[in-house]
Scaffold this motif. Structure first.
Motif, PDB file in Angstrom:
ATOM      1  N   SER B 193      34.597  40.569  38.834  1.00 25.04           N
ATOM      2  CA  SER B 193      35.519  40.673  37.703  1.00 25.04           C
ATOM      3  C   SER B 193      36.089  42.081  37.597  1.00 25.04           C
ATOM      4  O   SER B 193      37.291  42.263  37.432  1.00 25.04           O
ATOM      5  N   PHE B 261      35.536  35.643  40.035  1.00 24.75           N
ATOM      6  CA  PHE B 261      36.177  36.185  38.843  1.00 24.75           C
ATOM      7  C   PHE B 261      35.946  35.262  37.655  1.00 24.75           C
ATOM      8  O   PHE B 261      35.529  35.690  36.583  1.00 24.75           O
ATOM      9  N   GLY B 264      32.480  35.438  36.510  1.00 23.97           N
ATOM     10  CA  GLY B 264      32.238  36.718  35.850  1.00 23.97           C
ATOM     11  C   GLY B 264      32.795  36.728  34.441  1.00 23.97           C
ATOM     12  O   GLY B 264      32.137  37.172  33.508  1.00 23.97           O
ATOM     13  N   VAL B 265      33.979  36.188  34.305  1.00 18.72           N
ATOM     14  CA  VAL B 265      34.604  36.167  32.986  1.00 18.72           C
ATOM     15  C   VAL B 265      33.783  35.303  32.040  1.00 18.72           C
ATOM     16  O   VAL B 265      33.525  35.675  30.898  1.00 18.72           O
TER      17      VAL B 265
END
Lengths: 384, 272
Positions: B193, B261, B264-265
């Motif tokens: 991220s 990503f 991670g978000v």
């Protein structure tokens, strides 16, 4: 020689309580997790530390591991003070409640990690990992990651990672609490067997008294940060030194009746409500201490198995009670009852599965005073 | 039926957002003369004849390779340095006990709300004092430590079980070993991220490079496209081609790291 020794350990935590009506101002108060904690574990001994949640048992374990720092006191491992040493220099290994396996490593890498950190030669690492894997029946799982293992397998890997180093002390923090009941009993046996084979000094923390009683060479009972009693399992069960231990160990715990010792001529009698119970002659010697408590209120402790429905026609030394409920466990029954004259408190007796009094019925029960334990009103056992 | 309607409306909305990108991409394939003439109609989204002529023009007219290298070098250096520095800082704030930690962390959080524009001028004085103008370093160093990245790492590390670290410590690992061998490999979504967010932000950096660079040697793509825009002759097809070449690496990075990503978000609880 002692494997581990706690000397006068004191440990408290800052507890931050937000002041009412504001998030900012925080008052700090110190909550004591351990008070004047003294415990000696012999080399090679399996010591179990047991107590209710929040009693300080995990703190004691973490202090020994070096994961927390004591306020005062000293901890010795094989005669050497370790309080100034970080965890990695204490030569202890630990199995965590959630196993704390490294998720990104295979079983083999998990087992090898502590050895790599100690810079052992590759060949030696390989040898020890193989040996440990074989001992714990993990050889087929070496290439798997923790996420691909069952709960029992993860537990064994965690044990393996602790054992592979051949540490001086083996620490276990409720290692069975995430397993189902059947597996728990199986692994409990494996842990006991493994400890016997390796002979590594072990401190095992649990809140489960069945684990404590079956695993420990000795068991230390802790409550509210204070050590209550350290003894072999049978000693704790038969001779609890205070009301807490009496009530905590045993399932169900000991029944505690309010009684008064009275002197009716020759014998020493116990008045329980309106009943008079006579101590058997052959157990008088055990209870000479009672003479200092004549006509004073004390407590009589009797295990559920020391009570039974009265089989005789003679009602001397029996108690009239009302059956409240019955739990049939298959091989035995637990019968809950209250005293007819004083129904405020509930007691329990353990009988064979054949005895099934109706709830609500009144029966006479016969206490076996050979197994009686007496406590003063301040909770301490009355000894000769 | 409901789902079909939903799908159509989603498609329409995404078309609205995608239109400029499509316009740029398709325009970059058209002869320069067609680009503006067809701009107001649907034909803007359809090339009559497609060729890579505009791309060849860009490469002939400016040292595109140089700008691309500059942008890549600067951005990758910021991302790599940022991952190291910010993850270590996030770890320290989330796990290590040291005097002044809470105060320091509060300062870091406060820094998140200060935009670069606000401190650009004093920062410019500072780097001038250091003699760093017109270098790579002046475009890299100020952007390595990043409060938002630290905060992202901090929240992610807080969510990792503490026992992992304790176990590593008992197994004999020191703080750095624990971080690099145990914590970092279990925080890949956070690293992805931060990497992608940093890459996207820095790839488009314009104001700061404009202030501190003057020659082609170290200038990145966003400055180059601005200069290119004002470089006669004004050819929209070429500008679009430049734009596509500038955006392509970003899209590539996003596609490669997209899976991480998103995780991670979700895990760090940040919103886009």
């Amino acid at each position: 020689m002692s494997g581990v020794e706690y000397k006068d350990i004191e440990k408290g935590y800052e507890e931050q309580k937000p002041k009412q009506g504001t998030l900012r101002d925080e008052r700090e108060s110190r909550v004591m997790a351990l008070r004047r904690f003294n415990l000696r574990i012999d080399r090679g001994e399996f010591m179990v530390l047991v107590g209710p949640s929040g009693c300080g048992k995990s703190t004691a374990l973490r202090l020994l591991a070096g994961l927390e720092t004591e306020d005062s006191g000293e901890i010795l491992i094989e005669g050497r003070s370790v309080i100034a040493h970080p965890p990695q220099q204490r030569d202890v290994a630990m199995v965590f409640q959630n196993y704390a396996l490294y998720p990104h490593m295979t079983v083999e890498q998990n087992l090898a990690f502590p050895l790599k950190m100690r810079r052992l030669r590759r060949r030696e690492i390989h040898r020890r990992v193989r040996k440990t894997a074989e001992m714990l029946d993990l050889a087929d799982l070496l290439k798997r990651r923790p996420g691909q293992l069952s709960g029992g397998q993860r537990q064994r890997v965690a044990m393996g990672r602790a054992l592979v180093r051949e540490p001086k002390v083996f620490l276990m923090d409720e290692p069975l609490s995430n397993l189902d009941a059947k597996l728990r009993i199986q692994i409990r046996g494996e842990i006991a067997e493994l400890q016997r084979r390796t002979g590594i000094t072990t401190l095992y923390v649990t809140h489960d008294q069945a684990e404590a009683m079956t695993l420990g060479d000795r068991v230390a009972v802790l409550n509210a940060g204070v050590l209550q009693q350290v003894d072999r399992p049978d000693g704790l069960y038969d001779r609890p030194e205070n009301l807490f231990v009496a009530g905590f160990l045993g399932s169900p715990g000991m029944n505690i009746f309010p009684v008064t010792p009275v002197n009716t001529g020759q014998a020493l009698d116990i008045q329980l409500g309106e009943s008079i119970l006579t101590l058997p002659d052959d157990s008088l010697a055990k209870h000479t201490g009672l003479t200092s408590f004549l006509n004073q209120p004390i407590f009589l402790g009797l295990r559920p198995d020391a009570l039974a429905p009265n089989p005789k026609d003679d009602y001397a030394g029996t108690l009239p009670v009302r059956v409240v409920s019955l739990e049939a466990l298959g091989h035995e029954n637990l019968i809950y009852f209250e005293l007819l004259k004083d129904p405020a408190t509930r007691f329990v007796m353990r009988t064979t599965s054949k005895i099934r009094p109706q709830p609500g019925s009144d029966i006479w029960i016969l206490p076996d005073l050979h197994q009686a334990r007496f406590f003063s009103v301040d909770g301490q056992a009355i000894t000769p | 039926m409901k789902r079909v309607l939903g799908g159509i409306s989603l498609l329409l909305v995404s078309l609205i957002y995608l239109a400029p990108v499509l316009f740029m991409f398709i325009g970059s394939l058209k002869p320069d003369a067609d680009v503006l003439v067809q701009a107001g109609s649907w034909r803007a989204l359809w090339p009559d004849t497609a060729s890579l002529e505009n791309y060849r023009n860009v490469i002939a007219r400016v040292p595109f390779g140089r700008y691309l290298f500059n942008s890549l070098f600067i951005t990758v250096a910021i991302v790599a340095g940022g991952l190291l520095v910010n993850s270590l800082a996030g770890y320290a704030f989330s796990r290590l006990q040291f005097r002044g930690r809470n105060l320091l962390f509060a300062v870091v959080l406060a820094l998140m709300i200060i935009p670069l524009e606000a401190i650009a001028v004093p920062l410019f004085y500072q780097v001038t004092l250091f003699g760093w103008r017109d270098t790579y370093i002046v475009q890299i160093i100020p952007f390595i430590a990043n409060a938002f990245s630290i905060y992202l790492f901090y929240t992610y590390f807080l969510g990792l079980p503490k026992e992992l670290e304790e176990s590593a410590r008992i197994d004999g690992a020191g703080v750095l070993h624990t971080f690099f061998l145990i914590i970092a490999p279990n925080a890949l979504p956070a690293f992805a991220s931060v990497a992608i967010l940093t890459f996207l932000t820095q790839w488009g950096a314009f104001l700061w490079p404009l202030m501190v660079t003057s020659g082609d040697a170290v200038r990145p793509l966003p400055l180059a496209i601005a200069t290119f825009h004002s470089l006669p002759p004004l050819q929209w097809g070429d500008i679009f081609a430049f734009g596509v070449m500038m955006v392509a690496p970003v899209i590539l990075v996003f596609i490669v790291f997209q899976r991480w990503f998103v995780r991670g978000v979700v895990a760090t609880g940040i919103k886009g």
